[in-house]
Scaffold this motif. Sequence first.
Motif, short mmCIF file in Angstrom:
data_model
loop_
_atom_site.label_atom_id
_atom_site.label_comp_id
_atom_site.label_asym_id
_atom_site.label_seq_id
_atom_site.Cartn_x
_atom_site.Cartn_y
_atom_site.Cartn_z
N VAL A 257 0.84 -1.20 0.00
CA VAL A 257 0.00 0.00 0.00
C VAL A 257 0.87 1.25 0.00
O VAL A 257 0.59 2.23 -0.71
CB VAL A 257 -0.95 -0.02 1.21
CG1 VAL A 257 -1.66 1.33 1.35
CG2 VAL A 257 -1.97 -1.14 1.07
N ASP A 258 1.95 1.23 0.78
CA ASP A 258 2.83 2.41 0.86
C ASP A 258 3.50 2.71 -0.47
O ASP A 258 3.85 3.86 -0.74
CB ASP A 258 3.90 2.19 1.93
CG ASP A 258 4.83 3.37 2.07
OD1 ASP A 258 4.37 4.44 2.50
OD2 ASP A 258 6.03 3.24 1.72
N ASN A 524 -11.38 -12.99 -3.01
CA ASN A 524 -11.25 -11.71 -3.69
C ASN A 524 -10.56 -10.74 -2.73
O ASN A 524 -11.16 -10.27 -1.77
CB ASN A 524 -12.63 -11.16 -4.09
CG ASN A 524 -12.54 -9.84 -4.82
OD1 ASN A 524 -11.60 -9.60 -5.58
ND2 ASN A 524 -13.51 -8.96 -4.61
N VAL A 525 -9.28 -10.47 -2.98
CA VAL A 525 -8.49 -9.63 -2.08
C VAL A 525 -8.53 -8.19 -2.56
O VAL A 525 -8.13 -7.89 -3.70
CB VAL A 525 -7.03 -10.12 -2.00
CG1 VAL A 525 -6.22 -9.26 -1.03
CG2 VAL A 525 -6.99 -11.59 -1.59
N VAL A 526 -9.02 -7.29 -1.71
CA VAL A 526 -9.11 -5.86 -2.05
C VAL A 526 -8.58 -5.04 -0.89
O VAL A 526 -9.06 -5.19 0.24
CB VAL A 526 -10.57 -5.45 -2.38
CG1 VAL A 526 -10.65 -3.97 -2.68
CG2 VAL A 526 -11.11 -6.27 -3.55
N TYR A 527 -7.60 -4.19 -1.15
CA TYR A 527 -7.09 -3.25 -0.15
C TYR A 527 -7.88 -1.95 -0.32
O TYR A 527 -7.52 -1.09 -1.13
CB TYR A 527 -5.60 -2.99 -0.34
CG TYR A 527 -4.71 -4.21 -0.22
CD1 TYR A 527 -5.17 -5.39 0.35
CD2 TYR A 527 -3.41 -4.17 -0.69
CE1 TYR A 527 -4.35 -6.51 0.47
CE2 TYR A 527 -2.57 -5.28 -0.58
CZ TYR A 527 -3.04 -6.43 -0.01
OH TYR A 527 -2.23 -7.53 0.09
N LYS A 528 -8.94 -1.79 0.44
CA LYS A 528 -9.83 -0.65 0.23
C LYS A 528 -9.17 0.68 0.56
O LYS A 528 -9.65 1.74 0.12
CB LYS A 528 -11.10 -0.84 1.05
CG LYS A 528 -11.94 -2.02 0.56
CD LYS A 528 -13.30 -2.07 1.24
CE LYS A 528 -14.13 -3.22 0.70
NZ LYS A 528 -15.48 -3.31 1.30
N GLU A 529 -8.06 0.65 1.30
CA GLU A 529 -7.41 1.91 1.65
C GLU A 529 -6.78 2.61 0.44
O GLU A 529 -6.48 3.81 0.51
CB GLU A 529 -6.34 1.68 2.73
CG GLU A 529 -5.28 0.66 2.39
CD GLU A 529 -5.59 -0.73 2.89
OE1 GLU A 529 -4.67 -1.38 3.41
OE2 GLU A 529 -6.76 -1.15 2.77
#
Length: 533
Positions: A257-258, A524-529
């Motif tokens: 994410v970073d 289903n992998v989702v990084y909502k951030e």
Amino acid sequence: MILVFCDPGDVRKLWNAHYNSLSEDYRRQYDNVNRVHNMVLTYMSVFLQSMGNKLDNFDLPTLKTDLSLQSGVFREVQEECSIVVEDDHLRAKEFLNPEQKYAYDEIMRHVCIDCTGVFFIDGPGGTGKTYLYKALLANIRKLGYIALATASSGVAANNMPGGRTVHSRFKLPLTPDNNSLCRIQKQSGTAQLLRLAKIIIWDEASMAKRQVVEAFDRTMQDISGVALPFGGKIMVLGGDFRQVLPVVRRGTRAQIVDSSLRMSPLWSSIINLRLTINMRALTDPWFSNFLLRVGDGVEETVDGSFIRIPDDMVIPYTDKEKSLDSLIDAVFPSLEFNRSKSDYIISRRIYYSVDEAIDDKNGFYLLEFLNSISVNGLPPHYLRLKVGCPIILLRNIDPANGLCNGTRLICRSFQQNVIDAEIAVGQHAGKRIFLPKIPLCPSDDDMFPFKLKRKQFPIRLCFAMTINKAHGKTIPNVGIYLPDPVFSHGQLYVALSRGVSRCNTKVLVKPNENSKGDGVYTANVVYKEVLHD
């Protein structure tokens, strides 16, 4: 290509042996021997410069007069100014939908009044981002300005006229950190091109690490002397944060994410000017809405992250062999028919690589062991091909002519030292090219306790590809094989969204402990951030 990739031992001997063939076309046009000599060297110089090299690095004759530049103009600038604007792309602005038209008008307003601005075109696949880019590029170039078209992947770059990968165009650092700069000298042709550019388009920017984008920002400010984002240029970034994020080797969720552009300090200057396209081509409305729900992570789930695949998209799993055969038949229905054709069977070729451990002074690593190594990004030791089979390019061989990492081609014929292939997609589709064997090394230096060097054609068979490699591609018939659930953000969305419709997309899921009796489920992998501000 031989000079850049193959490290020939006697360059002058190579030149003397093949000069007559290299100069044949020019000798038909000109009688002056010196002019023909210079024209051949100039043509070679142009290609060498496009690959970050130059004539002076090789034992070649010198140009008697500098024909590589005209009136002091750099080759890179000449190359961009010579791009032919197609009428279809000029007329594209007349067929934009309301959201595309708003984006087009806003960007063109900044171009016309010479006002800086950073835009982000955000939209899932099928929203017409590339169509918008083509309209912008054509109409800005028609006004006499330089408009640079770049993308994070070779596939996306090939979809735009004059498109180049960002790494080849901007000389981006391969291992960026928070203080990196691009490898561009201020006096170079690339620097002059960037100073003259009116607008820069960077497609699939969501795939790039934020440190890479920041390095380009710092470089542009340094080259232009303007302390504004991207040196005050009109910058159009595009992409889809629902797709796979930048790859961080063995990275945690926080590290991945970073690395996203949304986490960059630059995002504050981009967000205020961002243009969002939240529509999708409605050729298959149900499929479009399903994809958006998957990408946004709002599709109904069980056990936290498992979603149900629609029954009509599922290939039933019986056993591995039969189920895979059913998936292959759905994607390649002509294979069974062609198998009985004699020319389909005999027109095959096997190429063997030459492998060595270049820092193995004591000969610890046997040749059989080196041959057995299979590494992502490298071709296999045994490269088995047949005429008509699809292949994918693994290196940037000639980006200016469409030969980028990820370019799909079709094998047309085989020679001892070259493969005759045809580019399958993009603006260079239909062009016949010759691929040589070149030395290749793994991109990850710490993968082995030695440095592997493999001399082989820089291609792999492309009947199937990984989800990450499928970025930017639209495929008429899609088969998705999931022996294990996806493990990172956006992978399932990318795989499903490669298809053009529900009926042409088939999914084979191997049952596991999370399987349900009333349907087929997968993670289903989702990084909502990274999806929301």
